[in-house]
Design a protein around this motif. Sequence first.
Motif, mmCIF file in Angstrom:
data_model
loop_
_atom_site.group_PDB
_atom_site.id
_atom_site.type_symbol
_atom_site.label_atom_id
_atom_site.label_comp_id
_atom_site.label_asym_id
_atom_site.label_seq_id
_atom_site.Cartn_x
_atom_site.Cartn_y
_atom_site.Cartn_z
ATOM 1 N N ASP A 16 -11.394 -46.327 24.036
ATOM 2 C CA ASP A 16 -12.660 -46.121 23.712
ATOM 3 C C ASP A 16 -13.642 -45.875 24.919
ATOM 4 O O ASP A 16 -13.646 -47.098 25.768
ATOM 5 N N GLU A 44 -9.923 -43.527 18.420
ATOM 6 C CA GLU A 44 -10.012 -44.015 16.793
ATOM 7 C C GLU A 44 -11.183 -43.283 16.007
ATOM 8 O O GLU A 44 -11.376 -43.042 15.112
ATOM 9 N N ILE A 45 -12.278 -42.949 17.013
ATOM 10 C CA ILE A 45 -13.108 -42.002 16.610
ATOM 11 C C ILE A 45 -13.529 -41.195 17.607
ATOM 12 O O ILE A 45 -13.528 -41.268 18.793
ATOM 13 N N VAL A 46 -14.253 -40.033 16.997
ATOM 14 C CA VAL A 46 -14.913 -39.120 17.892
ATOM 15 C C VAL A 46 -16.304 -38.811 17.171
ATOM 16 O O VAL A 46 -16.404 -38.378 16.064
ATOM 17 N N ASP A 47 -17.319 -39.144 17.925
ATOM 18 C CA ASP A 47 -18.667 -39.218 17.271
ATOM 19 C C ASP A 47 -19.257 -37.740 17.846
ATOM 20 O O ASP A 47 -18.623 -37.076 18.464
ATOM 21 N N SER A 48 -20.448 -37.406 17.819
ATOM 22 C CA SER A 48 -21.116 -36.248 18.107
ATOM 23 C C SER A 48 -21.217 -36.396 19.323
ATOM 24 O O SER A 48 -21.186 -35.046 20.081
ATOM 25 N N PHE A 49 -21.454 -37.448 20.146
ATOM 26 C CA PHE A 49 -21.387 -37.156 21.578
ATOM 27 C C PHE A 49 -20.297 -36.699 22.243
ATOM 28 O O PHE A 49 -20.068 -35.847 23.112
ATOM 29 N N ARG A 65 -19.462 -32.918 21.357
ATOM 30 C CA ARG A 65 -20.279 -32.325 22.339
ATOM 31 C C ARG A 65 -19.391 -32.292 23.582
ATOM 32 O O ARG A 65 -19.397 -30.937 24.228
ATOM 33 N N ALA A 98 -7.921 -39.015 10.414
ATOM 34 C CA ALA A 98 -9.106 -39.890 10.051
ATOM 35 C C ALA A 98 -10.130 -39.236 10.601
ATOM 36 O O ALA A 98 -11.349 -39.078 10.038
ATOM 37 N N VAL A 99 -9.882 -39.107 11.783
ATOM 38 C CA VAL A 99 -10.949 -38.493 12.967
ATOM 39 C C VAL A 99 -11.297 -37.214 12.587
ATOM 40 O O VAL A 99 -12.606 -36.673 12.444
ATOM 41 N N ILE A 115 -11.289 -35.596 9.614
ATOM 42 C CA ILE A 115 -11.967 -35.798 8.300
ATOM 43 C C ILE A 115 -13.690 -36.211 8.458
ATOM 44 O O ILE A 115 -14.469 -35.758 7.893
ATOM 45 N N THR A 116 -13.535 -37.285 9.261
ATOM 46 C CA THR A 116 -14.881 -37.780 9.734
ATOM 47 C C THR A 116 -15.841 -36.835 10.481
ATOM 48 O O THR A 116 -16.692 -36.523 10.137
ATOM 49 N N GLU A 172 -17.254 -34.264 8.074
ATOM 50 C CA GLU A 172 -18.273 -34.710 7.259
ATOM 51 C C GLU A 172 -19.549 -34.901 8.202
ATOM 52 O O GLU A 172 -20.836 -34.666 7.761
ATOM 53 N N LEU A 173 -19.299 -35.344 9.555
ATOM 54 C CA LEU A 173 -20.266 -35.388 10.343
ATOM 55 C C LEU A 173 -21.120 -34.266 10.455
ATOM 56 O O LEU A 173 -22.524 -34.171 10.805
ATOM 57 N N GLY A 174 -20.469 -33.116 10.473
ATOM 58 C CA GLY A 174 -21.188 -31.649 10.663
ATOM 59 C C GLY A 174 -20.474 -30.990 11.876
ATOM 60 O O GLY A 174 -21.214 -30.151 12.376
#
Lengths: 136, 134
Positions: A20, A53-58, A61, A85-86, A88-89, A92-94
């Motif tokens: 992370d 485990e996650i990919v957020d908008s940052f 980008r 799961a990443v 799918i998320t 949904e995040l857009g």
Amino acid sequence: MDRIPILKLGRALLVSIQVDIHDRLAKALEEDLSERIVATGARGVMIDISGLEIVDSFMGRMLDNIAAVSRLLDADTVVVGMRPAVAITLVELGLSLTGVKTALNVERGMALIGSGQYEEFDGDDAPEGGDERNDG
Amino acid sequence: MSATTDEVLPIRESDDVVRVRQAVRVRAVAAGLGLVDQTKIVTAASELARNTLDYGLGGTARIETFTGSPERGVRLTFADNGPGIPDLERALTDGYTTGGGLGLGLSGARRLCNEFEIDSVVGQGTRITIARWK
């Protein structure tokens, strides 16, 4: 960790993000990759995110930016190993990362960015196998 | 429904966003959320923690685990004493940003949660509560 290591394999650059990472490290990777593409003349960049485990908008980008910058520098980018799961998320995040090529795993990723590049590569550290050229 | 654990983490620098993500993951696992639900709440937490840092000029994240029937899950509260959000409706619109981001932080986080509440006063700060349960 100050920097994410960038490996060179044939004419491709390989990055594996295994932990992370904070935002500054992600920005540093973007800059380091652009420099290495130019310095090595790489034609492809593969980013393995199977450890994320996650990919957020940052982070999303950042992946988009790397793909766009690489394209301008004449290299293809492929993101491999995204967890279900990443994916799918992210949707949904857009963020559907439409500018980024993806492959399920490293092998398929190499086939994608490796296509049509090995015959012009005369080095002795050419990667073994992989380039099946069955996409035509 | 009762809160069984409660912790408050500071958000003052980029590394704190990573710590919040990791703490939320631990709590989500403990609450018994499935992998997709865990990923959604951690991702939403990451967006909101970054907002707290970048727009709220720092603040705190409170993490609660609740167990009860039928719902078990995680509730998070992000609070800052920053400038506040003048136009909430616009701030919750996809693609709207006053920073350099994609404008998906707030709107995206809302889509990833079962519960989303935002309370912001210009000049005083912002408080956002989200929850995800199974």
